[in-house]
Design an enzyme around this catalytic site. Sequence first.
Site, PDB file in Angstrom:
ATOM      1  N   GLU A  68       3.486  -7.742 -10.474  1.00  0.00           N
ATOM      2  CA  GLU A  68       3.603  -6.325 -10.808  1.00  0.00           C
ATOM      3  C   GLU A  68       4.998  -6.018 -11.354  1.00  0.00           C
ATOM      4  O   GLU A  68       5.999  -6.466 -10.793  1.00  0.00           O
ATOM      5  CB  GLU A  68       3.360  -5.462  -9.562  1.00  0.00           C
ATOM      6  CG  GLU A  68       1.951  -5.597  -9.007  1.00  0.00           C
ATOM      7  CD  GLU A  68       1.663  -4.611  -7.873  1.00  0.00           C
ATOM      8  OE1 GLU A  68       0.478  -4.344  -7.631  1.00  0.00           O
ATOM      9  OE2 GLU A  68       2.614  -4.104  -7.239  1.00  0.00           O
ATOM     10  N   ARG A 128      -3.147 -12.679  -4.070  1.00  0.00           N
ATOM     11  CA  ARG A 128      -4.580 -12.586  -3.759  1.00  0.00           C
ATOM     12  C   ARG A 128      -5.308 -12.078  -4.995  1.00  0.00           C
ATOM     13  O   ARG A 128      -4.676 -11.736  -5.987  1.00  0.00           O
ATOM     14  CB  ARG A 128      -4.784 -11.574  -2.641  1.00  0.00           C
ATOM     15  CG  ARG A 128      -4.151 -10.245  -2.992  1.00  0.00           C
ATOM     16  CD  ARG A 128      -4.542  -9.128  -2.060  1.00  0.00           C
ATOM     17  NE  ARG A 128      -3.555  -8.080  -1.984  1.00  0.00           N
ATOM     18  CZ  ARG A 128      -3.402  -7.098  -2.857  1.00  0.00           C
ATOM     19  NH1 ARG A 128      -4.186  -7.024  -3.909  1.00  0.00           N
ATOM     20  NH2 ARG A 128      -2.471  -6.181  -2.716  1.00  0.00           N
ATOM     21  N   GLY A 149       0.799  -1.221   0.000  1.00  0.00           N
ATOM     22  CA  GLY A 149       0.000   0.000   0.000  1.00  0.00           C
ATOM     23  C   GLY A 149       0.831   1.269   0.000  1.00  0.00           C
ATOM     24  O   GLY A 149       0.362   2.328   0.372  1.00  0.00           O
TER      25      GLY A 149
HETATM   26  P1  ADP Z   1       3.523  -1.564  -2.397  1.00  0.00           P
HETATM   27  O1  ADP Z   1       3.737  -2.996  -2.049  1.00  0.00           O
HETATM   28  O2  ADP Z   1       3.641  -0.669  -1.204  1.00  0.00           O
HETATM   29  O3  ADP Z   1       2.292  -1.326  -3.200  1.00  0.00           O
HETATM   30  P2  ADP Z   1       5.190  -1.552  -4.790  1.00  0.00           P
HETATM   31  O4  ADP Z   1       6.545  -2.083  -4.784  1.00  0.00           O
HETATM   32  O5  ADP Z   1       4.132  -2.388  -5.400  1.00  0.00           O
HETATM   33  O6  ADP Z   1       4.780  -1.150  -3.299  1.00  0.00           O
HETATM   34  O7  ADP Z   1       5.178  -0.137  -5.503  1.00  0.00           O
HETATM   35  C1  ADP Z   1       4.054   0.703  -5.521  1.00  0.00           C
HETATM   36  C2  ADP Z   1       4.225   1.770  -6.595  1.00  0.00           C
HETATM   37  O8  ADP Z   1       5.405   2.537  -6.342  1.00  0.00           O
HETATM   38  C3  ADP Z   1       4.419   1.235  -7.994  1.00  0.00           C
HETATM   39  O9  ADP Z   1       3.198   1.021  -8.622  1.00  0.00           O
HETATM   40  C4  ADP Z   1       5.215   2.348  -8.660  1.00  0.00           C
HETATM   41  O10 ADP Z   1       4.365   3.391  -9.048  1.00  0.00           O
HETATM   42  C5  ADP Z   1       6.076   2.881  -7.554  1.00  0.00           C
HETATM   43  N1  ADP Z   1       7.420   2.257  -7.548  1.00  0.00           N
HETATM   44  C6  ADP Z   1       7.778   1.098  -6.962  1.00  0.00           C
HETATM   45  N2  ADP Z   1       9.085   0.839  -7.147  1.00  0.00           N
HETATM   46  C7  ADP Z   1       9.574   1.859  -7.869  1.00  0.00           C
HETATM   47  C8  ADP Z   1      10.881   2.197  -8.373  1.00  0.00           C
HETATM   48  N3  ADP Z   1      11.937   1.421  -8.159  1.00  0.00           N
HETATM   49  N4  ADP Z   1      11.017   3.348  -9.066  1.00  0.00           N
HETATM   50  C9  ADP Z   1       9.962   4.165  -9.271  1.00  0.00           C
HETATM   51  N5  ADP Z   1       8.730   3.916  -8.825  1.00  0.00           N
HETATM   52  C10 ADP Z   1       8.518   2.784  -8.125  1.00  0.00           C
END
Ligand code: ADP
Length: 655
Positions: free
Chosen positions: A277, A295, A166
């Site tokens: 993702e 999930r 999140g």
């Molecule tokens: P969470 O588990 O908190 O949802 P994620 O790793 O899925 O975290 O990342 C959430 C969002 O953050 C991604 O959809 C993207 O927009 C941004 N994000 C994640 N990692 C990166 C990165 N290395 N560089 C730029 N944006 C990122």
Amino acid sequence: MKKINTILIANRGEIASRIIRTCKKMGIKSVAVFSDADRDAPFVQEADVAIYIGESSPTASYLDQDKIISAAQKTGADAIHPGYGFLSENVTFATRCANENLLFIGPNPKAIEAMGSKSAAKTLMSEHKVPIVPGYQGEDQSVARLSKEAETIGYPVLLKATAGGGGKGMRIVNEAKEIEQAIASAQREAKNAFGDDELIVEKYIASGRHIEFQIFGDQHGNAIHLLERECSIQRRYQKVIEESPSSIMNESLRTEMGEAAVKAAKALAYDNAGTVEFIYDDQSGDFYFLEVNTRLQVEHPVTEEITGLDLVQMQIESAQGFPLKITQEEVKGNGYAIEVRLYAEDPANDFLPVTGRVLRFDVPMVEGLRVETAIESGSLISVYYDPMIAKLIVWDETRQGAHRKMQYVLRNLVCLGTTTNQNFLLDLLNHEDFQKGNYDTHFIKNKMQLEASCNTENDFLFHIATILFGWNQREKKRNLLKSIPSGWRNNFNDYQYETFNEGEEEQRVNYRFNEGQFIFPKEENNNIVHLIEATDHSVRFELEGLQYTFQIAQNGNNFFLQNESIGTKALVQKNRFPVKEIEKVQGGYEAPMPSQIIKVLVAEGQGVKEGDALIVLSSMKMENTIYADADGTVEEVYATEGSNVEANFLLLKLK
Ligand code: ADP
């Protein structure tokens, strides 16, 4: 293979309703669990059986494993569907279900566990040749080591909570001098949210797109992907719009990314619905694994709409041990689908969630529209849960066609009674760059105007509508001097008026009722308005030959209006009989919304500098830090850790 006859849904809101729908279709009995706050919720009524599990706070109900398991036993359920959020990715819970002879409708606990930690997930994926974002995911969590790794990766970097989700505990760090503070605050947020302050450091992809693949596995070693969803339109790392197909996708990229997703699934012996993702680097065209959500996702309807599959049904079948019914080659995307998330939140105020009652909720009839909602007219958006009101999903043969339908839906949707992102969603859909598919994950921050719209062009119409509405309401209640219209004056030249508060400003609107029509003087013009029809929730009037219909909901002095062509607006009408204003305490800091106090970071007598963090609050799944806006000394602290406070509660006072 174990046959499922009854499913308990360990969740609430729209996703509970969604799962119940498929249960009905499959002839399976559904059991809803509910907290105090949800006693009246639609999903509770929709289920075949509903069982109370405790107080509104999630830890006392939807997160309480004992209560959920005993509810399943009491109601004779043989399986549990966890939905998303809550216990859906909780290994202990999935394992307990198995031990209690309850089928957990999700992947095997090992897969959940393997993906529960961002560091372990990245390590595993890179072992299986799935590309990962360059970065550090090691055990040494010293500030020195994390800073050194950041240096090696090269700024800007992104800090993430290993146990995260999140978007919590995430910090972009642009240069070396920011890193120490960023580590401290990311750790604190991670500790609060997940009870674990371990971080990973990643190269920050400056212009990236969030592209995810729906995956599906069975217990016989088969795994496929069900095409992509693009979720780049985000705020605070949270998705706002999801669509499929992605506008950047071509067949070769889809094949490449799809294969990586299936590799990830196979690495986990994945045996249910999941999502891999990726972040796609706009500049280089490379893509990297971000995480696997083990999930059903919030945005699964997008995939269902273009593939024609029922993912919940597939989940239930897979949990019973049935093999997948389709092969990769048989998965075909048809047309285009888009989902928008309607939230109770204030885009003009950093998207802070808002609470309140949705007095009216009416969705227009549009072919190809699917609505997944937790609420109905009169439902309360409470402080306890995520403030999502509904997901609106539209399908059409083309992207452009679907966008047009969605615009129509957003113009005509009546959701009144609390602040929502409805206008904002419409602005997004109307944005040329969005329509062209020309965006990255920073689109909202970089391209959208977020201040409360300074467009006051239509305020006059909103004011007229509100005044006519109020006039009609008073007219109906009146039982004195019925023959004389309300607002009748001895002195004909006297105008009636209403005053509207617009932020700091007040706006007075004069009007007069005379011989069956209204006069609204404005800039030398005596505008003649005919009230054509007024009900308890709408007015229709005519001004200069044009008719306008407004849908209206009133909550005390607050009026919520909607008109198909000019959008929605909330108006605050000044009391006709002024009440004493609540005095603001000098140097006082108040809770911006109903919240739980997570941490009090200062003590009485302590000196603070401008920008120092004072108190950490949490509300509707979101953490919010209160900072000092000037240097001073803490005079008194009224907030106590762990307690729940109302909006405007005085937290502390600075001198
Ligand atoms: P969470 O588990 O908190 O949802 P994620 O790793 O899925 O975290 O990342 C959430 C969002 O953050 C991604 O959809 C993207 O927009 C941004 N994000 C994640 N990692 C990166 C990165 N290395 N560089 C730029 N944006 C990122």
